[in-house]
Design an enzyme around this catalytic site. Structure first.
Site, PDB file in Angstrom:
ATOM      1  N   CYS A   3     -11.536   9.092 -11.401  1.00 49.17           N
ATOM      2  CA  CYS A   3     -10.669   8.462 -10.397  1.00 49.17           C
ATOM      3  C   CYS A   3      -9.309   8.085 -10.986  1.00 49.17           C
ATOM      4  CB  CYS A   3     -11.380   7.232  -9.826  1.00 49.17           C
ATOM      5  SG  CYS A   3     -10.316   6.089  -8.945  1.00 49.17           S
ATOM      6  N   CYS A  46      -8.464   4.382 -10.812  1.00 53.95           N
ATOM      7  CA  CYS A  46      -9.222   3.625 -11.816  1.00 53.95           C
ATOM      8  C   CYS A  46      -8.553   3.711 -13.185  1.00 53.95           C
ATOM      9  CB  CYS A  46     -10.658   4.142 -11.903  1.00 53.95           C
ATOM     10  SG  CYS A  46     -11.542   4.152 -10.326  1.00 53.95           S
ATOM     11  N   CYS A  51       0.433   3.494   3.031  1.00 58.47           N
ATOM     12  CA  CYS A  51       1.095   2.914   4.202  1.00 58.47           C
ATOM     13  C   CYS A  51       2.595   3.214   4.182  1.00 58.47           C
ATOM     14  CB  CYS A  51       0.868   1.404   4.263  1.00 58.47           C
ATOM     15  SG  CYS A  51      -0.870   0.905   4.260  1.00 58.47           S
ATOM     16  N   CYS A  69       0.833  -1.214   0.000  1.00 60.56           N
ATOM     17  CA  CYS A  69       0.000   0.000   0.000  1.00 60.56           C
ATOM     18  C   CYS A  69       0.864   1.259   0.000  1.00 60.56           C
ATOM     19  CB  CYS A  69      -0.924  -0.030   1.217  1.00 60.56           C
ATOM     20  SG  CYS A  69      -1.664   1.559   1.630  1.00 60.56           S
TER      21      CYS A  69
END
Length: 502
Positions: free
Chosen positions: A392, A395, A57, A54
């Site tokens: 997005c 996306c 993260c 991530c």
């Protein structure tokens, strides 16, 4: 004013130091095995649930490490759970996205809502370590009860009297939402005009002073918090980005009156609706909203014409929309009738859908609202859907990979559908047991079921293929003969929404 100790966190920021050169970390590593034994005894601990892949993260990691080192001096621990290594544990604890941060107090958690930089984490957690309930005396009574929009005060004969402990537990749970105070000062009690024990909420709107109306000695945390939450929502108020979450978290339907603030009659429109809002208080929350500033939101709620005032009811839990006909005048009588029909279950939602495509030439099926049930609930096929928004960024980055996934299974379209669904231009039908709250959201439906499985892995083509091969009911090798033998459809199962980008 809040306790003067709130600002003691400033000294903690100066304590930030680099992690020791030997690579030792001050962040505690948690697993499903040791989680309870480490977290439950702590009066305060911050836990990050993360995935190594991530990006958010990775950006948080150095700040989290530095904050852990600084907060160690104040005996405030920071911990983390690797949700790739502890996938079952994270899923069982309702972790839906990364990173998820939770503040735990003796095993009970609230969501972390603070900043994600070093000094912000230090500030937030230091405040969390201070008393959630401020001391109120006659000297600060008037100032304290006017210090915030919602102020709750417990009036007690002694600090240990009921409902003191339950009130304190409520304050700990909602310290970021409301201002809490407690007093045994006779002068303050006399000024309030109450008889201890009592709990009173002071508001800057509607009825300014409200005393807990039930036997206060029986009040538990759930009772107190639900009562305050109900009082925190005005009969009708302007809604915007700063207070929308208050309404979203209430779980009640939301009725919008869209008005143009430059219209000379805007205040008149709001005043006319207020008695209807008061009539249905507790069942439906009413708001008014700037129709010019939030014109896109109006369109999202299926008010497609710039004709104001406009009115629409939204079922926030199911994301269903019930707009009032924009060709008719918005009157109190009309709104009253619409609300009545809605509460009686006699109102049908208006579902937005793009036109059904005349052809499907791509390997990825272009799915729209009008055909969702026919395609996704086809018992003969496994279905993997990307719910996306055209704007997005995540996306857009996923698109070539998703197209490649479609290409992978183009020769077995009779067995599996790889689809995309523009969720801002199409509404999901009420029969679907979830709603989309972020993009992209990836959900897999096995053939012959109504169960949707969230995809939470990384977005490489290899990982997506592995997931499909492991999840599919039907054989995906074109050389393997295929005959429909799926079981009968099951009842829908509610699954939590996973989201990456809000």
């Amino acid at each position: 004013m809040r306790s003067p100790h709130l600002f003691s966190w400033l000294s903690a920021i100066a304590l930030v130091t680099l992690t020791a050169a030997d690579g030792a970390s001050d962040v505690v590593d948690l697993t499903g095995t040791n989680f309870d034994s480490i977290v439950n005894p702590e009066s305060l601990i911050l836990v990050e649930f993360f995935a190594p892949w991530c990006g958010h993260c990775k950006a948080l990691a150095p700040h989290y490490e530095e904050a852990a080192t600084a907060l160690k001096e104040k005996n405030i621990k920071l911990a983390k759970v690797n949700c790739v290594d502890e996938a079952d544990f994270c899923q069982a604890n309702g972790i839906q996205g990364y990173p998820t941060l939770r503040v735990y107090r003796n095993g009970e958690y609230t969501d972390y809502t603070g900043p994600r930089k070093t000094d912000g984490i230090i500030s937030y957690m230091t405040k969390q370590s201070l008393p959630a309930v401020s001391e109120v005396t006659l000297a600060n009574f008037d100032e304290f009860t006017k210090a915030d929009k919602i102020v709750a005060v417990a009036f007690l004969s002694s600090p240990t009297d009921v409902p003191g402990p339950e009130f304190s537990a409520t304050a700990n749970k909602h310290r970021d939402d409301y201002l809490f105070g407690s007093t045994t000062d006779k002068g303050a009690i006399d000024a309030a005009g109450v008889t201890p024990p009592a709990i009173v909420v002071y508001r800057s709107f509607d009825e300014p002073t409200v005393e807990y109306p039930y036997p206060v000695v029986d009040a538990k945390v759930k009772d107190i918090e639900e009562w305050i939450q109900e009082l925190s929502i005005p009969v009708i108020d302007q809604v915007g980005t700063d207070n929308y979450q208050t309404y979203a978290q209430s779980g009640k339907p939301l009725a919008y009156l869209f008005v143009d603030p430059t219209d000379a009659k805007s205040e008149e429109y709001i005043a006319a609706i207020k008695p209807i809002a008061a009539k249905y208080k507790g069942k439906v929350n009413f708001v008014w909203i700037d129709a010019v500033k939030f014109s896109d939101h109006a369109k999202a709620l299926n008010l497609n014409e710039a004709k104001w005032p406009g009115f629409v009811i939204q079922n926030l839990q199911k994301q269903l929309k019930f707009p009032y006909d924009q060709n008719k005048e918005v009157t109190p009588e009309a709104v009253d009738e619409l609300i009545t029909q809605f509460l009686d279950g006699k109102l049908e939602p208006e579902l937005k859908s793009q036109p059904i495509p005349t052809t499907q030439d791509e390997s990825v099926f272009n799915l729209v609202g009008k055909q969702f049930e026919d395609v996704v609930f086809d018992d003969d096929k496994d279905v993997f859907v990307e719910f996306y928004a055209s704007w997005c960024g995540h996306c857009k980055r996923l698109k070539p990979t998703w197209d490649s996934l479609g290409d992978r299974y183009v020769n077995v379209k009779d067995r599996i559908v790889i689809a995309k669904f523009e969720a801002t231009e199409n509404d999901l039908p009420p029969s679907v047991p979830f709603r989309i709250s972020g993009f992209p959201t990836l959900k897999f439906k096995k053939a012959g079921t109504r169960e949707f499985i969230d995809y939470d892995g990384d977005r490489s083509l290899e990982s997506l293929i592995t997931f499909v091969e492991e999840s599919a009911v039907n054989p995906l090798d074109p050389s393997v003969p295929f005959k429909t033998t799926v079981p009968a459809a099951q009842e829908p199962i509610q699954q939590p929404d996973h989201h990456d980008e809000l």
